[in-house]
Design a protein around this motif. Structure first.
Motif, PDB file in Angstrom:
ATOM      1  N   CYS A  73       0.839  -1.206   0.000  1.00  0.00           N
ATOM      2  CA  CYS A  73       0.000   0.000   0.000  1.00  0.00           C
ATOM      3  C   CYS A  73       0.873   1.255   0.000  1.00  0.00           C
ATOM      4  O   CYS A  73       0.593   2.218  -0.724  1.00  0.00           O
ATOM      5  N   ALA A  74       1.915   1.242   0.802  1.00  0.00           N
ATOM      6  CA  ALA A  74       2.802   2.409   0.882  1.00  0.00           C
ATOM      7  C   ALA A  74       3.488   2.658  -0.462  1.00  0.00           C
ATOM      8  O   ALA A  74       3.597   3.802  -0.909  1.00  0.00           O
ATOM      9  N   GLU A  75       3.935   1.606  -1.114  1.00  0.00           N
ATOM     10  CA  GLU A  75       4.620   1.745  -2.398  1.00  0.00           C
ATOM     11  C   GLU A  75       3.661   2.125  -3.523  1.00  0.00           C
ATOM     12  O   GLU A  75       4.058   2.782  -4.484  1.00  0.00           O
ATOM     13  N   ALA A  76       2.411   1.734  -3.414  1.00  0.00           N
ATOM     14  CA  ALA A  76       1.430   2.021  -4.467  1.00  0.00           C
ATOM     15  C   ALA A  76       1.062   3.503  -4.530  1.00  0.00           C
ATOM     16  O   ALA A  76       0.757   4.008  -5.618  1.00  0.00           O
ATOM     17  N   GLY A  77       1.093   4.199  -3.409  1.00  0.00           N
ATOM     18  CA  GLY A  77       0.666   5.591  -3.386  1.00  0.00           C
ATOM     19  C   GLY A  77       1.388   6.476  -4.382  1.00  0.00           C
ATOM     20  O   GLY A  77       0.754   7.087  -5.262  1.00  0.00           O
ATOM     21  N   PRO A  78       2.715   6.577  -4.311  1.00  0.00           N
ATOM     22  CA  PRO A  78       3.428   7.428  -5.262  1.00  0.00           C
ATOM     23  C   PRO A  78       3.253   6.975  -6.715  1.00  0.00           C
ATOM     24  O   PRO A  78       3.140   7.808  -7.614  1.00  0.00           O
ATOM     25  N   ALA A  79       3.219   5.682  -6.944  1.00  0.00           N
ATOM     26  CA  ALA A  79       3.046   5.165  -8.303  1.00  0.00           C
ATOM     27  C   ALA A  79       1.681   5.566  -8.861  1.00  0.00           C
ATOM     28  O   ALA A  79       1.577   5.993 -10.017  1.00  0.00           O
ATOM     29  N   LEU A  80       0.646   5.438  -8.052  1.00  0.00           N
ATOM     30  CA  LEU A  80      -0.687   5.823  -8.507  1.00  0.00           C
ATOM     31  C   LEU A  80      -0.771   7.325  -8.747  1.00  0.00           C
ATOM     32  O   LEU A  80      -1.370   7.769  -9.729  1.00  0.00           O
ATOM     33  N   LEU A  81      -0.181   8.090  -7.866  1.00  0.00           N
ATOM     34  CA  LEU A  81      -0.207   9.544  -8.015  1.00  0.00           C
ATOM     35  C   LEU A  81       0.508   9.972  -9.296  1.00  0.00           C
ATOM     36  O   LEU A  81       0.077  10.910  -9.977  1.00  0.00           O
ATOM     37  N   ALA A  82       1.561   9.261  -9.654  1.00  0.00           N
ATOM     38  CA  ALA A  82       2.328   9.600 -10.861  1.00  0.00           C
ATOM     39  C   ALA A  82       1.620   9.190 -12.150  1.00  0.00           C
ATOM     40  O   ALA A  82       1.860   9.792 -13.203  1.00  0.00           O
ATOM     41  N   THR A  83       0.746   8.182 -12.087  1.00  0.00           N
ATOM     42  CA  THR A  83       0.168   7.639 -13.317  1.00  0.00           C
ATOM     43  C   THR A  83      -1.323   7.884 -13.504  1.00  0.00           C
ATOM     44  O   THR A  83      -1.822   7.750 -14.614  1.00  0.00           O
ATOM     45  N   ALA A  85      -5.039   9.726 -13.848  1.00  0.00           N
ATOM     46  CA  ALA A  85      -5.514  10.883 -14.599  1.00  0.00           C
ATOM     47  C   ALA A  85      -5.630  12.132 -13.729  1.00  0.00           C
ATOM     48  O   ALA A  85      -5.512  13.245 -14.234  1.00  0.00           O
ATOM     49  N   SER A  86      -5.866  11.937 -12.432  1.00  0.00           N
ATOM     50  CA  SER A  86      -5.963  13.068 -11.508  1.00  0.00           C
ATOM     51  C   SER A  86      -5.618  12.572 -10.106  1.00  0.00           C
ATOM     52  O   SER A  86      -5.669  11.367  -9.839  1.00  0.00           O
ATOM     53  N   PRO A  87      -5.296  13.497  -9.201  1.00  0.00           N
ATOM     54  CA  PRO A  87      -5.035  13.068  -7.825  1.00  0.00           C
ATOM     55  C   PRO A  87      -6.241  12.373  -7.179  1.00  0.00           C
ATOM     56  O   PRO A  87      -6.065  11.425  -6.422  1.00  0.00           O
ATOM     57  N   PHE A  88      -7.454  12.808  -7.509  1.00  0.00           N
ATOM     58  CA  PHE A  88      -8.623  12.156  -6.933  1.00  0.00           C
ATOM     59  C   PHE A  88      -8.760  10.721  -7.437  1.00  0.00           C
ATOM     60  O   PHE A  88      -9.107   9.818  -6.674  1.00  0.00           O
ATOM     61  N   VAL A  89      -8.458  10.493  -8.694  1.00  0.00           N
ATOM     62  CA  VAL A  89      -8.475   9.128  -9.244  1.00  0.00           C
ATOM     63  C   VAL A  89      -7.408   8.291  -8.535  1.00  0.00           C
ATOM     64  O   VAL A  89      -7.663   7.141  -8.160  1.00  0.00           O
ATOM     65  N   ALA A  90      -6.226   8.867  -8.325  1.00  0.00           N
ATOM     66  CA  ALA A  90      -5.164   8.159  -7.595  1.00  0.00           C
ATOM     67  C   ALA A  90      -5.639   7.827  -6.183  1.00  0.00           C
ATOM     68  O   ALA A  90      -5.422   6.711  -5.695  1.00  0.00           O
ATOM     69  N   MET A  91      -6.290   8.789  -5.528  1.00  0.00           N
ATOM     70  CA  MET A  91      -6.787   8.556  -4.170  1.00  0.00           C
ATOM     71  C   MET A  91      -7.827   7.441  -4.161  1.00  0.00           C
ATOM     72  O   MET A  91      -7.786   6.553  -3.310  1.00  0.00           O
ATOM     73  N   THR A  92      -8.726   7.452  -5.115  1.00  0.00           N
ATOM     74  CA  THR A  92      -9.758   6.413  -5.192  1.00  0.00           C
ATOM     75  C   THR A  92      -9.133   5.037  -5.368  1.00  0.00           C
ATOM     76  O   THR A  92      -9.498   4.076  -4.678  1.00  0.00           O
ATOM     77  N   LEU A 134      -1.034   8.614   2.260  1.00  0.00           N
ATOM     78  CA  LEU A 134      -2.339   9.204   1.976  1.00  0.00           C
ATOM     79  C   LEU A 134      -2.278  10.724   2.113  1.00  0.00           C
ATOM     80  O   LEU A 134      -2.935  11.438   1.361  1.00  0.00           O
ATOM     81  N   ALA A 135      -1.479  11.237   3.036  1.00  0.00           N
ATOM     82  CA  ALA A 135      -1.337  12.692   3.186  1.00  0.00           C
ATOM     83  C   ALA A 135      -0.787  13.311   1.897  1.00  0.00           C
ATOM     84  O   ALA A 135      -1.253  14.380   1.468  1.00  0.00           O
ATOM     85  N   ASP A 136       0.182  12.644   1.261  1.00  0.00           N
ATOM     86  CA  ASP A 136       0.726  13.153   0.001  1.00  0.00           C
ATOM     87  C   ASP A 136      -0.329  13.149  -1.103  1.00  0.00           C
ATOM     88  O   ASP A 136      -0.438  14.106  -1.878  1.00  0.00           O
ATOM     89  N   ILE A 137      -1.098  12.085  -1.174  1.00  0.00           N
ATOM     90  CA  ILE A 137      -2.157  12.004  -2.186  1.00  0.00           C
ATOM     91  C   ILE A 137      -3.212  13.070  -1.920  1.00  0.00           C
ATOM     92  O   ILE A 137      -3.663  13.762  -2.846  1.00  0.00           O
ATOM     93  N   LEU A 138      -3.594  13.224  -0.661  1.00  0.00           N
ATOM     94  CA  LEU A 138      -4.582  14.256  -0.315  1.00  0.00           C
ATOM     95  C   LEU A 138      -4.070  15.653  -0.625  1.00  0.00           C
ATOM     96  O   LEU A 138      -4.829  16.507  -1.103  1.00  0.00           O
TER      97      LEU A 138
END
Length: 190
Positions: A73-83, A85-92, A134-138
């Protein structure tokens, strides 16, 4: 034994352990933490002896799966945020991974009933690793104007945990993922 043979063996052992932890997590989601070790071994494509070599007790296996999933989960956050379409999509997407993880987490307390200090340490690891992700994604979603400004990572993690609590028990009328999606929709900045 030569120095070159040892790293290869370690790499194989790491691959076996990862396959075993992935398989155990999958089996725990469908069958709970009391699932037969034989089922986990079959899912991982390893012998039962391999499981017992790595994890002498069920509690050892459950704790290892928990740590493995926290790391994932920790490793997925930055990867999702980088790829995404939007930060909200990454958060979801991240929240969905986190919710899936929580299903296996709830069996942890029963598996560790005799190790209060170990359970406390795992909870601290959970918070130390996942709240900052999650704080970074938020923060990215907030900067993009996609979420409410007063939302904190800790609040959201706790809310998702509360929504998912008990979801491992069979209740066909309750869909934790749908409820988590409603929670996320409520976090959106309109």
């Amino acid at each position: 034994m030569s120095r070159t043979a040892n790293p290869t063996k370690r790499a194989d052992a790491r691959r076996n352990e990862k396959a075993l932890l992935d398989a155990a997590a999958s089996v725990f989601v469908t069958d709970g933490v009391d699932a037969p070790v034989r089922r986990i071994a079959a899912e991982a494509g390893v012998g039962m002896g391999t499981i017992y070599r790595h994890f002498p007790t069920r509690a050892d296996l459950v704790v290892a799966v928990y740590r493995h999933q926290v790391d994932a989960c920790a490793e997925a956050g930055p990867a999702l945020l980088a790829t995404a379409a939007s930060p909200f999509v990454a958060m979801t997407r991240w929240v969905n991974l986190f919710a899936d993880f929580l299903v296996t987490k709830h069996g942890l307390a029963a598996a560790m009933r005799d190790d209060h200090d170990g359970f406390t340490a795992l909870h601290a690891l959970f918070l130390d690793r996942l709240v900052p992700v999650l704080a970074d994604i938020l923060a990215a979603a907030r900067d993009a104007g996609e979420v409410k400004a007063d939302l904190t990572a800790y609040q959201l993690l706790r809310a998702i945990g509360d929504v998912c609590a008990g979801a491992e028990r069979v209740d066909p009328a309750y869909d934790a993922r749908l409820t988590v999606q409603l929670l996320l929709d409520g976090c959106r900045q309109r």
